[in-house]
Design a protein around this motif. Structure first.
Motif, PDB file in Angstrom:
ATOM      1  N   UNK A  89      10.898  30.029  26.135  1.00 46.91           N
ATOM      2  CA  UNK A  89      10.616  30.570  27.551  1.00 46.91           C
ATOM      3  C   UNK A  89       8.994  29.990  27.474  1.00 46.91           C
ATOM      4  N   UNK A  90       9.048  30.280  29.480  1.00 46.52           N
ATOM      5  CA  UNK A  90       7.844  29.386  29.515  1.00 46.52           C
ATOM      6  C   UNK A  90       7.309  30.320  30.677  1.00 46.52           C
ATOM      7  N   UNK A  91       6.482  31.700  30.634  1.00 47.34           N
ATOM      8  CA  UNK A  91       5.985  32.444  31.238  1.00 47.34           C
ATOM      9  C   UNK A  91       5.340  31.134  32.620  1.00 47.34           C
ATOM     10  N   UNK A  96      12.427  34.616  33.630  1.00 46.13           N
ATOM     11  CA  UNK A  96      12.316  35.477  32.542  1.00 46.13           C
ATOM     12  C   UNK A  96      13.185  35.556  31.387  1.00 46.13           C
ATOM     13  N   UNK A  97      11.962  36.182  31.124  1.00 45.82           N
ATOM     14  CA  UNK A  97      12.158  35.910  29.316  1.00 45.82           C
ATOM     15  C   UNK A  97      13.766  36.382  29.098  1.00 45.82           C
TER      16      UNK A  97
END
Length: 255
Positions: A89-91, A96-97
């Motif tokens: 996950x890469x914000x 969205x996670x």
């Protein structure tokens, strides 16, 4: 020999963020309470207490709970399934996670079977009261929390709550709003029912306030055989709650 003037209280999930606060508050009130904690790992045990008041056990295994629950007066249940964010996950990319639960740690195993095991063990040990901390949102099957990791976490929490209500043990069920890592004791607390507070601007609560309500529930008959939602007004509005008897007296709901 145990001091019969003090109440021996076990906090399960004592290694968690809210559980640690409840355990610490009980220890600070050693004139009233003998505090015990139950954690999942030796690592958590080292983190929170001394050797003789923290037990390591697995709530999915009834037998491992017996040493911690034996001889207690009250049980505060703060165990909960915790969704993990999937790797990658890469914000920064606007993603969205995605969430998952580890094997053996799904809400059905932790929030239903694990809590059922605790309630059964407490009943067998003659515990006088159980305080169970749940979550607001359980009246809505489509609540986003249920979709996390396909865990249906609120469904299983409600099932455990109903099991506690049916157990015959005096209970207090606290369905907390969104938990915040903020200072406690400085806001006006609000109680409600059927997720009505979720429709307002006041749907969050500081973890230390939840912890305080857990302990205060042990002191007042007005808190027994009650289930309620709990949140707080924003800091600086209203008056900080000090009269917990009055707070519990407002509650009329049993489930």
């Amino acid at each position: 020999m145990a001091d019969s003037s003090k109440s021996t209280v076990l906090v399960t999930g004592a290694g968690g963020r809210t559980g640690q606060i409840v355990f610490k508050k009980l220890k600070e009130r050693s004139d009233q309470y003998v505090a015990r904690g139950l954690v999942r790992t030796e690592e958590s045990k080292q983190k929170i207490g001394s050797a003789d008041d923290v037990f390591v056990g697995d709530i999915r295994d009834s037998a491992s709970l017996v040493p911690a629950i034996e001889g207690i007066d009250a049980l505060i249940i703060l165990t909960s399934g915790v969704p993990q964010i999937k790797p990658g996950f890469d914000p920064t990319k606007g993603q969205r996670p995605e969430f998952y639960f580890e094997d053996g740690a799904y809400p059905e195993q932790v929030d239903w079977i694990g809590q059922k095991n605790q309630i059964d063990a407490a009943k067998a040990a003659g515990v006088k009261q159980i305080v169970l901390v749940g979550s607001m949102g359980g009246t809505d099957l489509n609540n986003p929390l249920n979709s996390l990791g396909n865990g249906n976490i609120l469904v299983w929490k409600r099932k455990a709550e109903q099991y506690l209500v049916d157990s015959g043990i005096p209970y207090t069920i606290i369905r907390a709003g969104g938990l915040q890592d903020k200072e406690g004791g400085i806001r006006e607390l609000l109680v409600g029912k059927d997720d009505e507070l979720l429709k307002t601007e006041t749907r969050t609560i500081a973890r230390p306030d939840v912890a305080e309500v857990c302990i205060q529930a042990l002191n007042f008959e007005e808190a027994q055989f009650k289930a309620f939602d709990l949140s707080s007004k924003p800091e600086g509005t209203g008056s900080p709650t000090k009269d917990f008897k009055a707070l519990f007296s407002q509650i009329t709901t049993r489930f």
